[in-house]
Scaffold this motif. Structure first.
Motif, short mmCIF file in Angstrom:
data_model
loop_
_atom_site.label_atom_id
_atom_site.label_comp_id
_atom_site.label_asym_id
_atom_site.label_seq_id
_atom_site.Cartn_x
_atom_site.Cartn_y
_atom_site.Cartn_z
N GLU A 9 0.78 -1.14 -0.17
CA GLU A 9 0.05 0.08 -0.02
C GLU A 9 0.90 1.21 0.17
O GLU A 9 1.98 1.29 0.51
N LEU A 10 0.47 2.21 -0.73
CA LEU A 10 1.34 3.44 -0.79
C LEU A 10 0.81 4.68 -0.26
O LEU A 10 -0.54 4.85 -0.22
N HIS A 11 1.50 5.57 0.27
CA HIS A 11 1.01 7.05 0.63
C HIS A 11 0.68 7.69 -0.61
O HIS A 11 1.07 7.29 -1.71
N LYS A 12 -0.06 8.66 -0.35
CA LYS A 12 -0.56 9.62 -1.49
C LYS A 12 0.68 9.97 -2.53
O LYS A 12 0.54 10.23 -3.44
N ASP A 13 1.87 10.41 -1.77
CA ASP A 13 2.96 10.70 -2.53
C ASP A 13 3.72 9.55 -3.37
O ASP A 13 4.82 9.80 -4.04
N GLY A 14 3.36 8.32 -3.21
CA GLY A 14 3.80 7.22 -3.94
C GLY A 14 4.67 6.35 -3.18
O GLY A 14 5.27 5.32 -3.71
N ASP A 37 8.47 9.77 5.72
CA ASP A 37 10.02 9.78 5.58
C ASP A 37 10.72 8.34 5.22
O ASP A 37 11.72 8.29 5.12
N GLY A 38 9.82 7.49 5.25
CA GLY A 38 10.49 5.93 4.86
C GLY A 38 10.84 5.22 6.10
O GLY A 38 11.19 4.05 6.16
N THR A 39 11.07 5.96 7.40
CA THR A 39 10.99 5.13 8.48
C THR A 39 10.01 4.05 9.03
O THR A 39 8.77 4.30 8.63
N MET A 40 10.38 2.84 9.49
CA MET A 40 9.48 2.06 9.79
C MET A 40 8.66 2.48 11.23
O MET A 40 9.06 3.10 12.12
N LEU A 41 7.22 2.38 11.11
CA LEU A 41 6.46 2.63 12.15
C LEU A 41 5.88 1.62 12.98
O LEU A 41 6.21 1.75 14.24
#
Length: 72
Positions: A9-14, A37-41
Motif C-alpha cells: 500500500e502506498l502513501h499519496k506521494d507514492g 519519511d520511509g522509517t518503519m512505524l
C-alpha cells in the motif's frame, strides 16, 4: 486453502505505506508500516485478519519504542 499473495500500500506521494500478504481478502502473516519519511512505524503479524504475537512500534530513529502482545 488459498495461497497468500504479496500486497503493498502506498502513501499519496507514492512512497511505501505498508507491505505484507493477503489471504482471502484479509491481512495474513507479517506486515510492516512506514512513515512518509520511509522509517518503519510498526510491524507485526496477522492470522487471517486477527492481530497475533508481538507487535512493535518504532521511534523516528528506527529503534523499538513499544511492544504490544496479542493472543495467539
Amino acid at each position: 486453502m488459498t495461497e497468500s499473495t504479496p500486497r503493498e500500500e502506498l502513501h499519496k506521494d507514492g512512497s511505501l505505506r505498508a507491505r505484507g500478504h493477503m489471504r482471502d481478502g484479509e491481512m495474513d502473516g507479517y506486515w510492516e508500516w512506514f512513515r512518509l519519511d520511509g522509517t518503519m512505524l510498526r510491524s507485526g503479524s496477522f492470522d487471517r485478519g486477527r492481530q497475533i504475537g508481538t507487535w512493535t512500534t518504532y521511534d523516528r530513529s528506527g529503534a523499538p519504542h513499544k511492544e504490544t502482545h496479542f493472543g495467539d
